[in-house]
Design an enzyme around this catalytic site. Structure first.
Site, PDB file in Angstrom:
ATOM      1  N   HIS A  15      -7.343  12.444  37.223  1.00 53.69           N
ATOM      2  CA  HIS A  15      -7.563  13.606  36.358  1.00 53.69           C
ATOM      3  C   HIS A  15      -9.040  14.005  36.288  1.00 53.69           C
ATOM      4  O   HIS A  15      -9.945  13.235  36.626  1.00 53.69           O
ATOM      5  CB  HIS A  15      -7.063  13.302  34.938  1.00 53.69           C
ATOM      6  CG  HIS A  15      -7.790  12.158  34.285  1.00 53.69           C
ATOM      7  ND1 HIS A  15      -9.038  12.287  33.714  1.00 53.69           N
ATOM      8  CD2 HIS A  15      -7.446  10.863  34.131  1.00 53.69           C
ATOM      9  CE1 HIS A  15      -9.436  11.130  33.232  1.00 53.69           C
ATOM     10  NE2 HIS A  15      -8.493  10.237  33.475  1.00 53.69           N
ATOM     11  N   GLU A  91      -2.541   5.484  31.931  1.00 56.73           N
ATOM     12  CA  GLU A  91      -3.648   4.582  32.234  1.00 56.73           C
ATOM     13  C   GLU A  91      -3.358   3.179  31.702  1.00 56.73           C
ATOM     14  O   GLU A  91      -2.464   2.974  30.859  1.00 56.73           O
ATOM     15  CB  GLU A  91      -4.936   5.146  31.624  1.00 56.73           C
ATOM     16  CG  GLU A  91      -6.193   4.317  31.870  1.00 56.73           C
ATOM     17  CD  GLU A  91      -6.528   4.116  33.348  1.00 56.73           C
ATOM     18  OE1 GLU A  91      -5.737   3.446  34.042  1.00 56.73           O
ATOM     19  OE2 GLU A  91      -7.588   4.605  33.792  1.00 56.73           O
TER      20      GLU A  91
END
Length: 223
Positions: A15, A91
């Site tokens: 990202h 994550e």
């Protein structure tokens, strides 16, 4: 007759930048937004990736955390597909480290744990978080499952997070988590390109041992 295998191209895309990235804070599974720089990074990377996948079917998936989902949305707008959100692509769970800088982690009495992580040990981070081996396996299993959905001649694009993607690459290549530092960290909006043979007779499942790393830490600035 044995059904032939085919090769699937896989792009693992980190990202864009967030305020946590900019201030060197552990983000983990906190649901932060892209900052202005991160949105610009996503737009530039999406333009490059759209050219990379032009003319081929695209299966686009993303972590359900906003920074990854919004990064994926930049590409989705250009290639005309809706991203599939998958919480398994979040994550690494950083436990009590989330939201803290290195100095704050040390001040909170977790310096030994942080040093062990920096040495490459497969420790559970933030007291209650995940190990490298756990996040790598989680990410690799999700990626391998999504490979099955890629049409013939298509490309899988996964928008997710730096720690998860690094661990997933190592796991897919059959490397030990101790090799974590062999790969540098993916920069914001950088990607890794892999290929894998899939078995048509097994519903498009990846063939064991056939994952190959083609390129790593590629970004829009390389084009």
């Amino acid at each position: 007759m044995t059904a032939p295998s085919r090769v699937v191209r896989v792009l693992l895309w980190r990202h864009g930048r967030t305020a946590y990235n900019h201030t060197n804070r552990w983000q983990g599974q906190l649901d932060a937004d892209l900052d202005e720089v991160g949105r610009e990074q996503a737009a530039r990377a999406a333009e490059v990736l759209a050219k990379q996948v032009a003319g081929v079917p695209v299966h686009l998936v993303a972590s359900d955390l906003r920074r990854a989902a919004d990064t994926a949305a930049a590409l989705a707008a250009l290639v005309g597909v809706e991203p599939v959100l998958d919480r398994r692509l979040r994550e690494i769970d950083a436990g009590a480290w989330e939201g803290l800088t290195r100095a704050e982690i040390v001040a909170a009495g977790m310096g030994d744990e942080l040093d062990a992580w920096a040495r490459g040990e497969d420790v559970r981070i933030g007291r209650t978080g995940e190990r490298r081996s756990e996040v790598g396996l989680r990410g690799a299993q999700a990626v391998a499952e999504h490979v099955r959905a890629v049409p013939e001649g298509g490309t899988l694009v996964v928008a997710a997070h730096g720690g998860l993607l690094r661990g997933a690459v190592l796991t897919l290549l059959g490397l030990d988590p101790a090799a974590w530092h062999v790969l540098g960290g993916l920069g914001n909006c950088a990607w890794a390109e892999l290929s894998v043979h899939v078995d048509a007779a097994a519903g498009g499942a990846p063939v064991d041992g056939s994952w190959r790393l083609i390129r790593y830490n590629v970004s829009s600035t390389d084009y």
